[in-house]
Structures are given as C-alpha cells and as structure tokens.
Scaffold this motif. Structure first.
Motif: not given
Length: 66
Positions: A20-28, A39-48
């Motif tokens: 959900h955090v990724r979805e919000i940040v990627n929107y912005f 560029e939008p971030q992947s879920l793997d980038e967020w997890r790392d």
C-alpha cells in the motif's frame, strides 16, 4: 500504537504494509513533482529498503480503522 480521535492509528509499518505504501508513493512519482524519483518503484525495492533501514529508522504508517 497511537490511537487518534479521528480513527487513525499510527503504528510501525510491517512488510504487509509495503504494498500500500508503494501504491501511494508511486502515484505521486507518476503524477506530481513532489518526489525526486522519475520511475515507479517495485515492491522488491521497497522491501529491500525497509529491511535494511527499519532497525535504524522506524517506518510508520497511519491506518484508518473505520
């Protein structure tokens, strides 16, 4: 966990929150200029990032219990 009168609860982020955090940040990232990324971030980038940094820099989320 901190409970707010508005129904929001501020708590430490969990790995499950990152979707959900990724979805919000990627929107912005995609729709505004309030983020330096282009560029939008992947879920793997967020997890790392979360795994590397959470012990030193706690990540907080606000959850609406309504």
């Amino acid at each position: 966990m901190v409970s707010q009168p508005s129904g929001l609860q501020v708590r430490l982020a969990t790995e499950d929150d990152l979707v959900h955090v990724r979805e919000i940040v990627n929107y912005f990232i995609e729709n505004t200029v309030v983020n330096f990324r282009t560029e939008p971030q992947s879920l793997d980038e967020w997890r790392d990032g979360w795994r590397r940094l959470r012990s030193r820099f706690p990540w907080l989320v606000a959850a609406d219990d309504r």
